[in-house]
Design a protein around this motif. Structure first.
Motif, short mmCIF file in Angstrom:
data_model
loop_
_atom_site.label_atom_id
_atom_site.label_comp_id
_atom_site.label_asym_id
_atom_site.label_seq_id
_atom_site.Cartn_x
_atom_site.Cartn_y
_atom_site.Cartn_z
N ALA A 1 0.83 -1.20 0.00
CA ALA A 1 0.00 0.00 0.00
C ALA A 1 0.87 1.26 0.00
O ALA A 1 0.56 2.24 -0.70
N ALA A 2 1.96 1.25 0.76
CA ALA A 2 2.84 2.41 0.81
C ALA A 2 3.50 2.66 -0.54
O ALA A 2 3.63 3.80 -0.98
N GLU B 1 0.80 3.98 -2.91
CA GLU B 1 0.47 5.37 -2.59
C GLU B 1 1.58 6.32 -3.06
O GLU B 1 1.31 7.40 -3.57
N SER B 2 2.81 5.90 -2.91
CA SER B 2 3.94 6.77 -3.27
C SER B 2 4.01 7.06 -4.76
O SER B 2 4.57 8.05 -5.18
N GLY C 1 1.15 7.06 -6.62
CA GLY C 1 -0.16 7.54 -7.01
C GLY C 1 -1.11 6.48 -7.52
O GLY C 1 -2.03 6.77 -8.26
N ALA D 1 -2.77 4.38 -5.31
CA ALA D 1 -3.55 3.92 -4.15
C ALA D 1 -5.03 4.11 -4.37
O ALA D 1 -5.46 4.94 -5.10
#
Length: 97
Positions: A88-89, A92-93, A95, A97
């Protein structure tokens, strides 16, 4: 993006049996866009630190030198949670997520 890969007993065995120096179980990144993908085992020094789920040293500390399949299976839920958070990290990093 297909979602977090599921950690299996075979993944942990591959980590413990790897001939690589200081191997790590990590989430591979797509070469083109950096999206997280499958689990793989390779030398920890050669993979991005933020993708590492578990090192052999950590696995041995957690499970001992010759763990049973039952012992490995018992720790899979916690390891999966770690993998989910790392995945997930990464997503998200970049874009996704």
């Amino acid at each position: 993006m297909s979602g977090t890969p599921q950690i299996t007993t075979a993944d942990i065995r591959a980590l413990l049996d790897s001939p690589a120096e200081q191997p790590a179980l990590y989430i591979e990144l797509d070469e083109d866009d950096g999206t997280p993908g499958n689990l793989a085992v390779w030398a920890e020094a050669l993979v991005p630190h933020h993708t590492v789920v578990l090192t052999r040293e950590q696995a041995e500390d957690l499970l001992g030198d010759a763990p049973s399949s039952a012992a490995i299976a018992g720790c899979l839920p916690d390891l999966q949670q770690d993998a989910d958070e790392i995945y997930a990290a990464i997503a998200e990093s970049i874009g996704h997520a």
